[in-house]
Design an enzyme around this catalytic site. Structure first.
Site, PDB file in Angstrom:
ATOM      1  N   ALA A  61       0.641  -0.839  -0.271  1.00 18.27           N
ATOM      2  CA  ALA A  61      -0.354  -0.099   0.151  1.00 18.27           C
ATOM      3  C   ALA A  61       1.333   1.175   0.014  1.00 18.27           C
ATOM      4  CB  ALA A  61      -0.894  -0.385   1.370  1.00 18.27           C
ATOM      5  N   GLY A 102       0.849  -4.680   1.220  1.00 16.10           N
ATOM      6  CA  GLY A 102      -0.235  -5.033  -0.013  1.00 16.10           C
ATOM      7  C   GLY A 102       0.171  -5.853  -1.083  1.00 16.10           C
ATOM      8  N   GLU A 105      -0.307  -9.325  -0.828  1.00 15.06           N
ATOM      9  CA  GLU A 105      -1.627  -9.592  -1.020  1.00 15.06           C
ATOM     10  C   GLU A 105      -2.145  -9.970  -2.053  1.00 15.06           C
ATOM     11  OE1 GLU A 105      -2.236  -6.223   2.279  1.00 15.06           O
ATOM     12  OE2 GLU A 105      -3.222  -8.086   3.544  1.00 15.06           O
ATOM     13  N   GLU A 125       3.977  -5.164   8.162  1.00 18.10           N
ATOM     14  CA  GLU A 125       3.365  -4.025   8.238  1.00 18.10           C
ATOM     15  C   GLU A 125       3.413  -3.629   9.689  1.00 18.10           C
ATOM     16  OE1 GLU A 125       2.581  -6.511   6.211  1.00 18.10           O
ATOM     17  OE2 GLU A 125       0.716  -5.417   4.697  1.00 18.10           O
TER      18      GLU A 125
HETATM   19  N1  3HC Z   1       4.453   3.272  -0.043  1.00 11.70           N
HETATM   20  C1  3HC Z   1       5.207   4.371  -0.403  1.00 11.70           C
HETATM   21  N2  3HC Z   1       6.163   4.364  -0.432  1.00 11.70           N
HETATM   22  C2  3HC Z   1       7.273   4.000  -0.404  1.00 11.70           C
HETATM   23  C3  3HC Z   1       6.616   2.384  -0.074  1.00 11.70           C
HETATM   24  C4  3HC Z   1       5.212   2.511   0.376  1.00 11.70           C
HETATM   25  N3  3HC Z   1       5.008   1.127   0.776  1.00 11.70           N
HETATM   26  N4  3HC Z   1       7.900   1.839   0.600  1.00 11.70           N
HETATM   27  C5  3HC Z   1       9.098   2.624  -0.002  1.00 11.70           C
HETATM   28  N5  3HC Z   1       8.181   3.519  -0.172  1.00 11.70           N
HETATM   29  C6  3HC Z   1       9.328   5.167  -0.611  1.00 11.70           C
HETATM   30  C7  3HC Z   1      10.262   5.411  -0.044  1.00 11.70           C
HETATM   31  O1  3HC Z   1       9.934   5.823   1.405  1.00 11.70           O
HETATM   32  C8  3HC Z   1      11.487   5.822   0.072  1.00 11.70           C
HETATM   33  O2  3HC Z   1      10.821   6.977  -0.924  1.00 11.70           O
HETATM   34  P1  3HC Z   1      11.551   8.183  -0.603  1.00 11.70           P
HETATM   35  O3  3HC Z   1      13.020   7.950  -2.037  1.00 11.70           O
HETATM   36  O4  3HC Z   1      11.523   9.535  -1.095  1.00 11.70           O
HETATM   37  O5  3HC Z   1      13.331   8.625   0.650  1.00 11.70           O
HETATM   38  C9  3HC Z   1      11.867   5.334  -1.366  1.00 11.70           C
HETATM   39  O6  3HC Z   1      10.285   4.235  -1.565  1.00 11.70           O
HETATM   40  C10 3HC Z   1      13.026   4.546  -1.374  1.00 11.70           C
HETATM   41  O7  3HC Z   1      12.080   3.547  -0.281  1.00 11.70           O
HETATM   42  P2  3HC Z   1      13.794   2.693   0.098  1.00 11.70           P
HETATM   43  O8  3HC Z   1      14.975   3.812   0.464  1.00 11.70           O
HETATM   44  O9  3HC Z   1      13.632   2.045   1.736  1.00 11.70           O
HETATM   45  O10 3HC Z   1      14.326   1.673  -0.256  1.00 11.70           O
HETATM   46  P3  3HC Z   1      14.966   0.569  -0.374  1.00 11.70           P
HETATM   47  O11 3HC Z   1      15.365  -0.205  -2.120  1.00 11.70           O
HETATM   48  O12 3HC Z   1      15.823   0.231   0.622  1.00 11.70           O
HETATM   49  O13 3HC Z   1      13.845  -0.350  -0.415  1.00 11.70           O
HETATM   50  C11 3HC Z   1      11.621  -1.665  -0.072  1.00 11.70           C
HETATM   51  C12 3HC Z   1      12.677  -0.729  -0.706  1.00 11.70           C
HETATM   52  C13 3HC Z   1      12.344  -2.711   0.664  1.00 11.70           C
HETATM   53  C14 3HC Z   1      10.299  -1.900  -0.376  1.00 11.70           C
HETATM   54  C15 3HC Z   1      11.489  -0.681   1.774  1.00 11.70           C
HETATM   55  O14 3HC Z   1      11.293   0.841   1.222  1.00 11.70           O
HETATM   56  C16 3HC Z   1      10.489  -1.214   2.518  1.00 11.70           C
HETATM   57  O15 3HC Z   1      10.896  -1.811   3.210  1.00 11.70           O
HETATM   58  N6  3HC Z   1       8.976  -0.443   2.706  1.00 11.70           N
HETATM   59  C17 3HC Z   1       8.191  -0.578   3.080  1.00 11.70           C
HETATM   60  C18 3HC Z   1       6.997  -1.392   2.404  1.00 11.70           C
HETATM   61  C19 3HC Z   1       6.034  -1.955   3.798  1.00 11.70           C
HETATM   62  O16 3HC Z   1       6.259  -1.124   4.225  1.00 11.70           O
HETATM   63  N7  3HC Z   1       5.020  -2.370   3.294  1.00 11.70           N
HETATM   64  C20 3HC Z   1       4.000  -2.592   3.923  1.00 11.70           C
HETATM   65  C21 3HC Z   1       2.814  -1.167   2.703  1.00 11.70           C
HETATM   66  S1  3HC Z   1       1.192  -0.899   4.238  1.00 11.70           S
HETATM   67  C22 3HC Z   1       0.027  -2.314   3.433  1.00 11.70           C
HETATM   68  O17 3HC Z   1       0.874  -2.584   2.125  1.00 11.70           O
HETATM   69  C23 3HC Z   1      -1.039  -2.012   4.068  1.00 11.70           C
HETATM   70  C24 3HC Z   1      -1.532  -3.387   3.412  1.00 11.70           C
HETATM   71  O18 3HC Z   1      -2.068  -4.682   4.604  1.00 11.70           O
HETATM   72  C25 3HC Z   1      -3.396  -2.912   3.764  1.00 11.70           C
END
Ligand code: 3HC
Ligand code: NAI
Length: 699
Positions: A61, A102, A105, A125
């Site tokens: 997400a 997501g 998912e 998450e």
């Molecule tokens: N949404 C929006 N932006 C995101 C994002 C996301 N899910 N995941 C990463 N980004 C953005 C970061 O903020 C960053 O932005 P910036 O360059 O402006 O600072 C950019 O992407 C790059 O991120 P990283 O510096 O972390 O890059 P890496 O290559 O080291 O890692 C990654 C990539 C493994 C995808 C890491 O960013 C990560 O772990 N992201 C979080 C993923 C996450 O938590 N997903 C779950 C979201 S909640 C969800 O899905 C709810 C659902 O269940 C309903």
């Protein structure tokens, strides 16, 4: 357009395209459903592949949409997944690089999944204080089994696609692609091969049970309770997965939704989401664009093999970068190297480091007594005694010997980096790199930007920090930089509290209940109370008339330096670290109160926490206003990674936002009236006063 649609013969390919990680924001979700509609309507299309452009299948997400109307706008993620499930043509997820949250998912809603090797698969998450809210807690256990799925959901850790594919009985991946490069081609071929399959398989129809039933979940709940004291999400992950084993699929989904919404609204989740973005923002320096040229750091020199020098060297050895340490005497070098060896051997014994890796790392380490041996290093970090005279000698020498373009860094914790830069003819190459002790363990690195530090130097050290796995936060030059400048005010409040009627144990307990691992007095005993004593003596000379409690000085005059002398604010038994309240210290505090003519009063735990934390907040506001820190989030990261501020509170500045800045200011006005306290300090910083008056927040 946040997803592209293309037809390859009889297979439609929907490619999510929302850089940087194909977050499933509103536009992407809408584009996926449009693609599904288009494919359904096209009689020549027999099957559909969903994949992601660039460096991710999908990172989940779009977190930037959380809390905005876009997050739930239709089609929301549930509706997209439902549309995939209901599609009358087979939908194949082609997974590569990253499939998280997501994103995973969505893949679990597809009829089939094919993955490239090396893809990182996760439901992370929980790290944002929530749980998978689009069916992840219901579907992942159905394809991986309850235990594997629950481990992934509760830890949030990523698992490699090949590893999951090898798991006996797994139904997550129907196929593995030969390589990331051939994924799309393999996915299209696979989609074609299942084009006629009916009925289409759905993960939701798979059974979901654990042989031990609810007893297993009770066990799991006990496990996570111990792991995540102040965070509600892990336990709720257990509840959600248990629901997957109990009723109908839709009931489990409803339970997941209910828990998801509860967590999304929790302050803990707000804190963790703030940290997610704050952590990434720290590496961005407003006037240093990402394309700023950088210098190569292939070798490092460290001056001084004491407490800090050894730990600093280890960071680079761990990252495979050769290090040469210089000292004044061979004995000091030998001692320093022995300490590094001892640290590594400890890791080997605990099974955290393989012995061949240990030897490899030690093989990268050289020692010398001669500056000539350092001249070709790309970066030199000085960690000698904290005296300007000694720093001067070292930097003048470095200026003579180091090759042009070498970065000259100081690990000073209190001295003026501009003055140090002035000892050289290359102030543009000089920067502060303030590591925290133990330097090989602590995540925080304050990067102190001098008035003349070059932008390329800043860009270089920020990316170097990433390589050595530090959280780098830029600080301007001032006494104490960000962290120590703030902690001074925290320490002063702790002292005033004793003068007014609290005991060390009451103060420690109150702030530990708030979430700090250790209160200020236990911390002082661990670090050595003499360190603060020396700093106070210096500051007393620099700032005559400074108001502070004398109890800590009196403690040191009694020789009670802390654990190392067997006595500090607390008593210690030989060989043990348990802090035992001390009658002698209590008497010293009482006598001191009498000298001051103070009648002790009962102080509430709430007041203790507020005075300690709001002291950080007010100084933090001054720091922001002075331009020492660029953002409130930077200050939070300093406190979270360097000073043990509780994670679930998100840092002092976010905590103040949560309490409400108006309320913070009101509390400060009350503290101004305390006769023993520093009324001038509690004058709200102008930035704080302004934000409070405007009903705004720091973040
Ligand atoms: N949404 C929006 N932006 C995101 C994002 C996301 N899910 N995941 C990463 N980004 C953005 C970061 O903020 C960053 O932005 P910036 O360059 O402006 O600072 C950019 O992407 C790059 O991120 P990283 O510096 O972390 O890059 P890496 O290559 O080291 O890692 C990654 C990539 C493994 C995808 C890491 O960013 C990560 O772990 N992201 C979080 C993923 C996450 O938590 N997903 C779950 C979201 S909640 C969800 O899905 C709810 C659902 O269940 C309903
Ligand atoms: P330390 O006393 O443990 O080590 C200093 C080392 O430098 C000694 O081994 C000494 O022999 C060597 N040294 C002194 N003068 C030298 C010279 N001219 N040339 C070569 N080597 C020389 O001190 P520590 O604690 O490692 O501190 C070093 C620096 O790091 C100081 O500036 C200190 O303020 C800073 N710092 C210390 C922290 C701590 O917790 N100890 C935390 C963050 C920064």
């Amino acid at each position: 357009m946040s997803a592209e649609y293309e037809v390859h013969g009889d297979v439609a390919v929907i490619t999510m395209n929302n850089p940087p990680v194909n977050g499933l924001g509103y536009a992407t979700r809408a584009a996926i459903t449009r693609g599904l509609d288009q494919a359904s309507a096209d009689a020549s299309v027999k099957a559909i592949v969903v994949t992601g452009a660039g460096k991710a299948f999908s990172g989940g997400a779009d977190i930037t949409e959380f809390g905005t109307p876009k997050a739930t706008a239709e089609p929301n993620l549930h509706s997209v997944i439902r549309a995939v499930e209901n599609c009358d043509k087979p939908v194949v997820a082609a997974i590569h690089s990253v499939a998280m949250g997501g994103g995973l998912e969505l893949a679990l809603g597809c009829h089939y999944r094919i993955a490239a090797p090396g893809a990182k698969i996760a439901l992370p998450e929980v790290k944002l204080g929530i749980l998978p809210g689009a069916g992840g807690t219901q579907r992942l256990p159905r394809v991986l089994g309850v235990e594997t799925a629950l481990n992934m959901i509760v830890s949030g850790e990523a698992v490699n696609s090949e590893l999951l594919a090898q798991q006996p009985g797994q139904k997550l991946f129907d196929r593995m692609a030969g390589s990331a490069e051939s994924l799309l081609e393999d996915a299209i071929a696979f989609a074609r091969s299942v084009a006629a399959a009916r009925p289409l398989p759905l993960v939701r129809n798979l059974p979901c049970k654990h042989p031990l039933g609810d007893a297993y979940f009770q066990f799991a709940r006990n496990m996570v309770k111990g792991m995540a004291k102040n965070l509600p999400a892990p336990a709720k992950c257990v509840d959600a997965v248990q629901a997957a084993t109990q009723g109908r699929f839709e009931e489990g989904l409803a339970k997941e939704r209910e828990l998801f919404v509860q967590l999304m609204l929790s302050p803990e989740s707000r804190a963790l989401r703030h940290i997610f973005f704050a952590e990434r923002a720290t590496s961005k320096i407003p006037d240093v664009p990402p394309d700023t040229p950088q210098r190569d750091i292939r070798s490092v020199a460290v001056i001084g093999a004491g407490t800090m020098g050894g730990g600093i060297a280890m960071n680079f050895l761990n990252a495979g970068i050769p290090v040469t340490i210089l000292e004044m005497k061979q004995e000091a070098l030998d001692r320093g190297v022995a300490t590094i060896r001892k640290n590594y051997e400890g890791q080997v014994k605990k099974g955290k480091l393989k012995s061949d890796k240990y030897e490899q790392r030690m093989g990268l380490l050289k020692t010398t007594l001669d500056y000539q041996d350092l001249k070709d290093a790309d970066l030199v970090i000085e960690a000698v005694f904290e005296e300007m005279g000694v720093k001067r000698q070292v930097f003048e020498k470095l200026d003579q010997v180091m090759k042009p373009g070498a970065i000259l860094a100081s690990n000073t914790s209190t001295l003026d980096v501009n003055e140090i830069a002035g000892f050289t003819r290359r102030a543009q190459d000089v920067v502060g790199l303030h590591f925290f002790s133990p330097a090989n363990v602590m995540k925080l690195l304050e990067v102190v930007r001098g008035a003349k530090t070059g932008k390329d130097v800043m860009a270089t050290v920020m990316s170097m920090a990433k390589k050595i796995k530090k959280t780098a936060v830029v600080s301007g030059v001032c006494d104490g930089f960000i962290g120590n400048r703030m902690v001074e005010q925290y320490g002063r409040q702790a002292g005033f509290l004793l003068d007014e009627g609290a005991t060390p144990q009451q103060v420690d307990k109150a702030i530990e209940r708030f979430g700090f691992a250790m209160g200020p007095f236990r911390m002082g005993d661990l670090a050595g109370n003499d360190i603060g004593w020396a700093i106070r003596k210096r500051r007393a000379l620099e700032r005559p008339g400074m108001l502070y409690s004398r109890t800590a000085d009196k403690l040191c005059e009694m020789g009670r330096f802390g654990q190392k002398t067997g006595a500090g604010w607390y008593d210690y038994q030989a060989g043990k670290r348990d802090a035992i309240p001390s009658a002698q210290v209590e008497k010293m505090i009482e006598d001191h109160r009498k000298e001051l003519g103070i009648t002790p009063r009962k102080i509430s735990d709430e007041e203790i926490v507020q005075r300690l934390v709001f002291a950080l907040v007010n100084e933090g506001a001054h720091i922001l206003e002075d331009g020492i820190a660029a953002r409130a989030g930077d200050i939070d990261m300093v406190y979270l990674t360097g000073y043990g501020f509780p994670l679930h509170r998100g840092g002092p500045m976010l905590y103040a936002d949560e309490v409400g800045l108006f309320n913070v200011v009101q509390a400060m006005k009350r503290f101004q009236r305390n006769p023993r306290d520093d009324a001038k300090f509690w004058e709200p910083a102008p930035l704080l006063a302004r934000l409070a008056a405007e009903g705004k927040t720091f973040n």
